[in-house]
Design a protein around this motif. Sequence first.
Motif, short mmCIF file in Angstrom:
data_model
loop_
_atom_site.label_atom_id
_atom_site.label_comp_id
_atom_site.label_asym_id
_atom_site.label_seq_id
_atom_site.Cartn_x
_atom_site.Cartn_y
_atom_site.Cartn_z
N ALA A 48 0.84 -1.21 0.00
CA ALA A 48 0.00 0.00 0.00
C ALA A 48 0.87 1.25 0.00
O ALA A 48 0.57 2.23 -0.70
CB ALA A 48 -0.93 -0.01 1.21
N GLU A 49 1.95 1.23 0.78
CA GLU A 49 2.86 2.38 0.82
C GLU A 49 3.49 2.62 -0.55
O GLU A 49 3.60 3.76 -1.01
CB GLU A 49 3.96 2.14 1.86
N TYR B 78 -5.63 -0.67 1.27
CA TYR B 78 -5.97 -0.26 2.64
C TYR B 78 -7.36 -0.76 3.03
O TYR B 78 -7.60 -1.10 4.20
CB TYR B 78 -5.87 1.25 2.79
N GLY B 79 -8.27 -0.81 2.06
CA GLY B 79 -9.60 -1.35 2.33
C GLY B 79 -9.54 -2.82 2.70
O GLY B 79 -10.26 -3.28 3.60
N ILE B 80 -8.69 -3.57 2.00
CA ILE B 80 -8.51 -4.99 2.31
C ILE B 80 -7.88 -5.15 3.70
O ILE B 80 -8.30 -5.99 4.50
CB ILE B 80 -7.63 -5.68 1.25
N LEU B 81 -6.89 -4.33 4.01
CA LEU B 81 -6.25 -4.40 5.33
C LEU B 81 -7.26 -4.17 6.45
O LEU B 81 -7.20 -4.82 7.49
CB LEU B 81 -5.13 -3.36 5.42
N TYR C 87 -6.05 2.52 8.95
CA TYR C 87 -6.40 1.96 7.64
C TYR C 87 -7.48 2.80 6.96
O TYR C 87 -7.42 3.07 5.76
CB TYR C 87 -6.89 0.52 7.79
N GLU C 88 -8.48 3.19 7.73
CA GLU C 88 -9.58 4.00 7.18
C GLU C 88 -9.07 5.38 6.78
O GLU C 88 -9.45 5.92 5.73
CB GLU C 88 -10.70 4.13 8.20
N TYR C 89 -8.20 5.96 7.61
CA TYR C 89 -7.68 7.29 7.31
C TYR C 89 -6.80 7.27 6.06
O TYR C 89 -6.88 8.18 5.21
CB TYR C 89 -6.87 7.83 8.48
N LEU C 90 -5.97 6.24 5.93
CA LEU C 90 -5.10 6.17 4.76
C LEU C 90 -5.90 5.84 3.50
O LEU C 90 -5.57 6.31 2.41
CB LEU C 90 -4.00 5.13 5.00
N GLU C 91 -6.95 5.05 3.67
CA GLU C 91 -7.85 4.80 2.54
C GLU C 91 -8.51 6.11 2.12
O GLU C 91 -8.62 6.42 0.92
CB GLU C 91 -8.91 3.78 2.93
N ALA C 92 -8.94 6.89 3.11
CA ALA C 92 -9.55 8.20 2.83
C ALA C 92 -8.57 9.12 2.12
O ALA C 92 -8.92 9.82 1.16
CB ALA C 92 -10.03 8.83 4.12
N LEU C 93 -7.32 9.12 2.58
CA LEU C 93 -6.28 9.95 1.95
C LEU C 93 -6.13 9.58 0.48
O LEU C 93 -6.08 10.47 -0.39
CB LEU C 93 -4.96 9.72 2.68
#
Length: 259
Positions: free
Chosen positions: A77-78, A93-96, A106-112
């Motif tokens: 993901a990174e 990130y959604g899978i994580l 995970y939710e915040y990084l998916e949102a980003l």
Amino acid sequence: MGKRVYQAGKKTAVILAALFLLSGCGSVTEEMKTGRTEGIALLESGDYEGAVSRFDEVISQASRVTDFELDVLKYRAEAELKLEDYQAAAYTYGILSQVDEPKPEYEYLEALCLARGGNPEGAKAALEEGKALDESLSGFGYEEAMMAIGEAYAASGDMEAADRTYQELVSQGHANTGIYNRWALSAMEAGNYEEALSYIQTGLALSDDTARKELRFNEAVCCEYLGQYEQALSLFQAYEAEFGSDEQTAHEIAFLVTR
């Protein structure tokens, strides 16, 4: 809330979907460990596409989701995020968030990722899921996701939503020079230079120096667009004295001395 939209490669989607169905103990081979090490080296060297490909190979060998596979997915993901493949990174990130224990990051990084991919409504939906797990709103990635959402709204032309997002951040105690610079940039993109100046001046009053350089430069730009040429010249000269000369600043000064 808006629908989240993802577009991941077919191979990746199949692999990650399969991992989602499996959990428990699994065998981590030496080949997989070597693959992760090589993927990390590629990531650190800046070969993000190569890193993603290598992590994919490791994931394809997994039979269960263990801490090792979770670690590889995080690195993947990174790499996708740094590659600016935002839809793929959001998908990972959604899978994580589904295969690991609930974590707001995970939710915040998916949102980003969704916000940077131009989907502010989908990003907002992911953000709200993260906030439900993070009462203090201090989880890793929260501030960055909020700023990205503000930028995405501004880019879409929804300045009211962008303003609400930045104001919400400030009211939550996240005020810093970086946020005020982003807020000012959004106002500048909309042509609201006086409003942008107010955000810049508020940001410059803070003790935080993270984005002081950017704020000083944008302060001069706003004055130039407002036709305040003497003030803009003075500010660019002060910027040059404080931060050193560069091509863009020299160009602005050369232009302004002729006004």
